[in-house]
Design a protein around this motif. Structure first.
Motif, short mmCIF file in Angstrom:
data_model
loop_
_atom_site.label_atom_id
_atom_site.label_comp_id
_atom_site.label_asym_id
_atom_site.label_seq_id
_atom_site.Cartn_x
_atom_site.Cartn_y
_atom_site.Cartn_z
N LEU A 12 40.82 -6.02 54.14
CA LEU A 12 39.51 -5.78 53.55
C LEU A 12 39.08 -6.96 52.68
CD1 LEU A 12 39.60 -2.00 52.51
CD2 LEU A 12 39.12 -3.04 54.73
N VAL A 13 40.01 -7.54 51.96
CA VAL A 13 39.70 -8.71 51.13
C VAL A 13 39.24 -9.87 52.02
CG1 VAL A 13 40.69 -10.50 49.64
CG2 VAL A 13 41.23 -8.09 49.23
N ASP A 14 39.96 -10.12 53.10
CA ASP A 14 39.61 -11.22 54.01
C ASP A 14 38.23 -10.98 54.63
OD1 ASP A 14 42.03 -12.38 53.46
OD2 ASP A 14 43.01 -11.65 55.29
N ALA A 15 37.96 -9.74 55.01
CA ALA A 15 36.66 -9.41 55.61
C ALA A 15 35.54 -9.58 54.59
CB ALA A 15 36.68 -7.98 56.14
N ALA A 16 35.81 -9.20 53.35
CA ALA A 16 34.81 -9.33 52.28
C ALA A 16 34.50 -10.80 52.01
CB ALA A 16 35.30 -8.64 51.02
N LYS A 17 35.52 -11.63 51.98
CA LYS A 17 35.32 -13.07 51.76
C LYS A 17 34.49 -13.67 52.88
CE LYS A 17 39.51 -14.01 49.06
NZ LYS A 17 40.85 -14.67 49.05
N ALA A 18 34.81 -13.28 54.11
CA ALA A 18 34.09 -13.82 55.27
C ALA A 18 32.62 -13.40 55.25
CB ALA A 18 34.76 -13.34 56.56
N LYS A 19 32.34 -12.24 54.69
CA LYS A 19 30.98 -11.71 54.67
C LYS A 19 30.22 -12.13 53.41
CE LYS A 19 27.88 -9.11 56.70
NZ LYS A 19 27.33 -9.44 58.03
N GLY A 20 30.92 -12.75 52.46
CA GLY A 20 30.27 -13.15 51.21
C GLY A 20 30.13 -12.01 50.21
N VAL A 21 30.92 -10.97 50.40
CA VAL A 21 30.91 -9.83 49.46
C VAL A 21 31.64 -10.23 48.18
CG1 VAL A 21 31.73 -7.47 49.07
CG2 VAL A 21 30.80 -8.12 51.31
N LYS A 22 31.08 -9.89 47.05
CA LYS A 22 31.73 -10.21 45.78
C LYS A 22 32.98 -9.36 45.61
CE LYS A 22 27.53 -11.74 43.44
NZ LYS A 22 26.61 -11.55 42.29
N ILE A 23 34.04 -9.99 45.11
CA ILE A 23 35.32 -9.31 44.92
C ILE A 23 35.66 -9.29 43.44
CG2 ILE A 23 37.79 -9.34 45.44
CD1 ILE A 23 37.09 -10.81 48.06
N VAL A 24 35.96 -8.11 42.93
CA VAL A 24 36.38 -7.95 41.54
C VAL A 24 37.82 -7.45 41.54
CG1 VAL A 24 36.02 -6.73 39.36
CG2 VAL A 24 34.05 -7.47 40.73
N GLU A 25 38.71 -8.22 40.92
CA GLU A 25 40.10 -7.81 40.84
C GLU A 25 40.31 -6.93 39.61
OE1 GLU A 25 42.93 -10.96 41.04
OE2 GLU A 25 42.38 -11.54 43.09
N ILE A 26 40.81 -5.73 39.85
CA ILE A 26 41.13 -4.81 38.76
C ILE A 26 42.54 -4.30 39.00
CG2 ILE A 26 40.54 -2.66 37.57
CD1 ILE A 26 37.69 -2.96 38.44
N THR A 27 43.44 -4.67 38.13
CA THR A 27 44.81 -4.20 38.25
C THR A 27 44.94 -2.82 37.62
OG1 THR A 27 45.41 -5.38 36.22
CG2 THR A 27 45.81 -6.50 38.31
#
Length: 276
Positions: free
Chosen positions: A236-251
């Motif tokens: 999902l992270v790889d797909a989001a990066k490819a699509k330009g979706v913003k990613i927020v890391e929350i541990t």
């Protein structure tokens, strides 16, 4: 005669110690303990003192924590035990006198039937309302001042309320309680979400549905927990990066050395930035 003198001295010392304990007992705060570091941080913010936690660090999953005899002894001896509740830290707080337990899960509005429901999100330290409720309860039972915690959580709620309407997907449903007061809408597929809450690997069809939503442009922000990365989450992270979706890391838990109140504020700021 020598033995009588020693006995007299010991007896006098004992009486003095008992007297001193009785005089100072009213001024001492009752023993305060937390099951985990996040709730120790909240309790410490109220009392102004360092509060001991049984489970610390990010390496141990409280769900599977097996307490030692000395851990259980501490829990049973504590005058006030601050616990997350639910099934999260049940191996600890269920051993205590329940009248001495501050249960964040219950204060967050859950009932007893939810304690064993794995579809219920137990990450209640992401809830500003739950943190405020626990802080007030700590003040009532152990002293201190919950005012600063309450003020910070009110400011946090306002930031969350101001977030715009966006579609969010989560690789693990840890931010539910944080975004609940916002216009952010979670579009994580139900099957994927249920698997994540049960600490299981989502099915191929669940992952495919999540990927389709990302590829179709339905997802604006992906929330990713790197502390529990999996093959499905990485896809999902790889797909989001490819699509330009913003990613927020929350541990799930704050990094070492970071207070949970500071961390929740940092996470909220990250969502604010992603929403711009």
């Amino acid at each position: 005669m020598r033995y009588l003198t020693i006995a007299a001295i010991v007896a006098a010392a004992s009486l003095t110690a008992c007297s001193a304990a009785e005089e100072s007992g009213d001024d001492e705060q009752p023993g305060l303990l937390a099951t985990t570091g996040v709730w120790a941080d909240v309790a410490g913010a109220v009392t102004g003192q360092e509060v001991e936690a049984i489970i610390t660090g990010t390496e141990i999953d409280p769900h599977h924590f097996e307490p030692a005899a000395q851990d259980l002894a501490k829990v049973k001896a504590a005058a006030t035990l601050v616990a997350n509740g639910g099934g999260y830290d049940a191996s600890l707080y269920t051993a205590a006198d329940q009248d001495n337990v501050i249960n964040a899960f219950d204060l967050a509005g859950h009932d007893h039937d939810d304690h064993h429901d794995h579809s219920v999100n137990e990450h209640v330290w992401f809830s500003p309302d739950a943190i405020t409720a626990v802080a007030k309860e700590v003040q009532a039972r152990a002293g201190g001042d919950a005012g600063d915690v309450e003020k910070r959580m009110q400011a946090l709620k306002q930031k969350i309320a101001d977030l715009p309407h966006l579609h969010v997907m989560q690789t693990e449903s840890i931010a539910d309680h944080l975004i609940a007061g916002s216009e952010m809408h979670d579009v994580t597929p139900d099957g994927y979400r249920h698997a994540a809450l049960n600490e299981a690997e989502p099915s191929v069809s669940d992952v495919a549905e999540a990927m389709t939503k990302i590829d179709s442009g339905e997802v604006d922000v992906l929330i990713f927990n790197p502390q529990s990365a999996s093959n499905a989450a990485q896809r999902l992270v790889d797909a989001a990066k490819a699509k330009g979706v913003k990613i927020v890391e929350i541990t799930e838990l704050p990094p070492a050395g970071t207070d949970v109140l500071d961390y929740i504020e940092q996470v909220t700021d990250s969502l604010v930035q992603a929403a711009k």
